[in-house]
Scaffold this motif. Structure first.
Motif, PDB file in Angstrom:
ATOM      1  N   ASP A  73      16.492 -31.979  25.783  1.00 11.64           N
ATOM      2  CA  ASP A  73      15.803 -33.149  25.177  1.00 11.64           C
ATOM      3  C   ASP A  73      14.491 -32.877  24.707  1.00 11.64           C
ATOM      4  N   MET A  74      13.662 -32.150  25.437  1.00  7.22           N
ATOM      5  CA  MET A  74      12.284 -31.677  24.933  1.00  7.22           C
ATOM      6  C   MET A  74      12.282 -30.692  23.919  1.00  7.22           C
ATOM      7  N   GLY A  75      13.507 -30.078  23.488  1.00  2.96           N
ATOM      8  CA  GLY A  75      13.338 -29.155  22.312  1.00  2.96           C
ATOM      9  C   GLY A  75      12.775 -27.579  22.832  1.00  2.96           C
ATOM     10  N   GLU A  76      12.830 -27.715  24.190  1.00  2.00           N
ATOM     11  CA  GLU A  76      12.429 -26.269  24.744  1.00  2.00           C
ATOM     12  C   GLU A  76      13.334 -25.406  24.884  1.00  2.00           C
ATOM     13  N   HIS A  77      13.949 -24.856  23.936  1.00  2.00           N
ATOM     14  CA  HIS A  77      15.171 -24.032  23.743  1.00  2.00           C
ATOM     15  C   HIS A  77      15.045 -22.590  24.463  1.00  2.00           C
ATOM     16  N   ALA A  78      13.647 -22.124  24.100  1.00  2.00           N
ATOM     17  CA  ALA A  78      13.434 -20.949  24.663  1.00  2.00           C
ATOM     18  C   ALA A  78      13.371 -20.818  26.076  1.00  2.00           C
ATOM     19  N   LEU A  79      12.656 -21.983  26.513  1.00  2.00           N
ATOM     20  CA  LEU A  79      12.517 -22.316  28.067  1.00  2.00           C
ATOM     21  C   LEU A  79      13.675 -22.480  28.694  1.00  2.00           C
ATOM     22  N   ASN A  80      14.605 -23.328  27.884  1.00  3.28           N
ATOM     23  CA  ASN A  80      15.958 -23.432  28.424  1.00  3.28           C
ATOM     24  C   ASN A  80      16.718 -22.505  28.626  1.00  3.28           C
ATOM     25  N   ASN A  81      16.802 -21.504  27.985  1.00  3.16           N
ATOM     26  CA  ASN A  81      17.506 -20.279  27.819  1.00  3.16           C
ATOM     27  C   ASN A  81      16.931 -19.116  29.002  1.00  3.16           C
ATOM     28  N   ARG A  82      15.806 -19.596  29.597  1.00  3.97           N
ATOM     29  CA  ARG A  82      15.301 -18.742  30.519  1.00  3.97           C
ATOM     30  C   ARG A  82      15.957 -19.185  32.141  1.00  3.97           C
ATOM     31  N   GLU A  83      17.080 -18.492  32.369  1.00  4.67           N
ATOM     32  CA  GLU A  83      17.887 -18.946  33.566  1.00  4.67           C
ATOM     33  C   GLU A  83      17.071 -18.751  34.913  1.00  4.67           C
ATOM     34  N   ASN A  84      16.181 -17.628  34.918  1.00  2.00           N
ATOM     35  CA  ASN A  84      15.603 -17.776  36.076  1.00  2.00           C
ATOM     36  C   ASN A  84      14.569 -18.881  36.332  1.00  2.00           C
ATOM     37  N   PHE A  85      14.010 -19.079  35.083  1.00  2.00           N
ATOM     38  CA  PHE A  85      12.957 -20.259  35.257  1.00  2.00           C
ATOM     39  C   PHE A  85      13.539 -21.732  35.766  1.00  2.00           C
ATOM     40  N   VAL A  86      14.787 -21.886  35.069  1.00  2.00           N
ATOM     41  CA  VAL A  86      15.568 -23.046  35.445  1.00  2.00           C
ATOM     42  C   VAL A  86      15.880 -22.801  36.924  1.00  2.00           C
ATOM     43  N   GLU A  87      16.271 -21.808  37.377  1.00  2.00           N
ATOM     44  CA  GLU A  87      16.872 -22.046  38.736  1.00  2.00           C
ATOM     45  C   GLU A  87      15.553 -21.815  39.622  1.00  2.00           C
ATOM     46  N   GLU A  88      14.890 -21.031  39.519  1.00  2.00           N
ATOM     47  CA  GLU A  88      13.106 -21.347  40.293  1.00  2.00           C
ATOM     48  C   GLU A  88      12.709 -22.894  40.143  1.00  2.00           C
ATOM     49  N   PHE A  89      12.571 -23.420  39.118  1.00  2.00           N
ATOM     50  CA  PHE A  89      12.193 -24.744  38.941  1.00  2.00           C
ATOM     51  C   PHE A  89      12.996 -25.734  39.727  1.00  2.00           C
ATOM     52  N   ALA A  90      14.320 -25.718  39.709  1.00  2.00           N
ATOM     53  CA  ALA A  90      15.288 -26.790  40.018  1.00  2.00           C
ATOM     54  C   ALA A  90      15.294 -26.450  41.613  1.00  2.00           C
ATOM     55  N   GLN A  91      15.057 -25.349  42.176  1.00  2.00           N
ATOM     56  CA  GLN A  91      15.068 -25.258  43.713  1.00  2.00           C
ATOM     57  C   GLN A  91      13.913 -25.847  44.236  1.00  2.00           C
ATOM     58  N   ARG A  92      12.786 -25.454  43.572  1.00  2.00           N
ATOM     59  CA  ARG A  92      11.381 -26.393  44.002  1.00  2.00           C
ATOM     60  C   ARG A  92      11.274 -27.856  43.913  1.00  2.00           C
ATOM     61  N   LEU A  93      12.029 -28.411  42.893  1.00  2.00           N
ATOM     62  CA  LEU A  93      12.301 -29.633  42.481  1.00  2.00           C
ATOM     63  C   LEU A  93      13.169 -30.323  43.585  1.00  2.00           C
ATOM     64  N   ALA A  94      14.304 -29.508  44.031  1.00  2.00           N
ATOM     65  CA  ALA A  94      15.052 -30.117  45.082  1.00  2.00           C
ATOM     66  C   ALA A  94      14.459 -30.170  46.390  1.00  2.00           C
ATOM     67  N   ARG A  95      13.681 -29.403  46.695  1.00  2.00           N
ATOM     68  CA  ARG A  95      12.913 -29.250  47.854  1.00  2.00           C
ATOM     69  C   ARG A  95      11.905 -30.180  47.957  1.00  2.00           C
ATOM     70  N   ALA A  96      11.145 -30.415  46.813  1.00  2.00           N
ATOM     71  CA  ALA A  96      10.201 -31.469  46.839  1.00  2.00           C
ATOM     72  C   ALA A  96      10.818 -32.869  47.111  1.00  2.00           C
ATOM     73  N   ILE A  97      11.940 -33.119  46.396  1.00  2.00           N
ATOM     74  CA  ILE A  97      12.555 -34.408  46.560  1.00  2.00           C
ATOM     75  C   ILE A  97      13.273 -34.573  47.957  1.00  2.00           C
ATOM     76  N   ARG A  98      13.521 -33.428  48.514  1.00  2.00           N
ATOM     77  CA  ARG A  98      14.245 -33.449  49.883  1.00  2.00           C
ATOM     78  C   ARG A  98      13.049 -33.666  50.790  1.00  2.00           C
ATOM     79  N   THR A  99      12.057 -33.203  50.645  1.00  2.00           N
ATOM     80  CA  THR A  99      10.887 -33.328  51.824  1.00  2.00           C
ATOM     81  C   THR A  99      10.097 -34.666  51.670  1.00  2.00           C
ATOM     82  N   ALA A 100      10.320 -35.339  50.264  1.00  2.00           N
ATOM     83  CA  ALA A 100       9.366 -36.419  50.251  1.00  2.00           C
ATOM     84  C   ALA A 100       9.224 -37.475  51.037  1.00  2.00           C
ATOM     85  N   ARG A 101       8.305 -37.981  51.460  1.00  2.00           N
ATOM     86  CA  ARG A 101       8.281 -39.207  52.523  1.00  2.00           C
ATOM     87  C   ARG A 101       7.612 -40.278  51.891  1.00  2.00           C
ATOM     88  N   PHE A 102       8.192 -41.538  52.218  1.00  2.00           N
ATOM     89  CA  PHE A 102       7.980 -42.605  51.486  1.00  2.00           C
ATOM     90  C   PHE A 102       7.383 -43.708  52.475  1.00  2.00           C
TER      91      PHE A 102
END
Length: 102
Positions: A73-102
């Motif tokens: 959606d952002m038009g970041e096609h080069a970054l989108n094709n970097r599977e390692n980046f997407v995987e590392e980012f998603a793992q960190r995002l999942a952990r941040a959301i999983r450990t969030a305290r409200f």
């Protein structure tokens, strides 16, 4: 045992993506997929060999595919094709959301 709650739909930019959990993917190497033209995120419950995925793997797969949708959606096609980046980012995002305290 923790139950994973996934959205049925999620909006990325102006588009709504459906989120479907399927038994397994057609391609052996996949456990998730985003399809931009049909606006669909699919997640597998099991590997192609029938091995059930852990809840954390299913959760991280959701965030991984959603990251692809956001970068597309952002038009970041080069970054989108970097599977390692997407995987590392998603793992960190999942952990941040999983450990969030409200």
């Amino acid at each position: 045992m923790k139950q994973l709650v996934l959205p049925k739909k999620v909006q990325v930019g102006s588009k709504w993506y459906s989120v479907d959990v399927v038994m397994s993917m057609r391609r052996k190497s996949e456990v998730g997929r985003v399809t931009y033209d049909t606006q669909k995120i699919e997640l597998a419950r099991r590997t192609h060999h029938g091995i059930p995925l852990k809840l954390t793997a299913l959760e991280e797969t959701f965030w991984h595919e959603l990251t692809h949708a956001i970068l597309h959606d952002m038009g970041e096609h080069a970054l989108n094709n970097r599977e390692n980046f997407v995987e590392e980012f998603a793992q960190r995002l999942a952990r941040a959301i999983r450990t969030a305290r409200f």
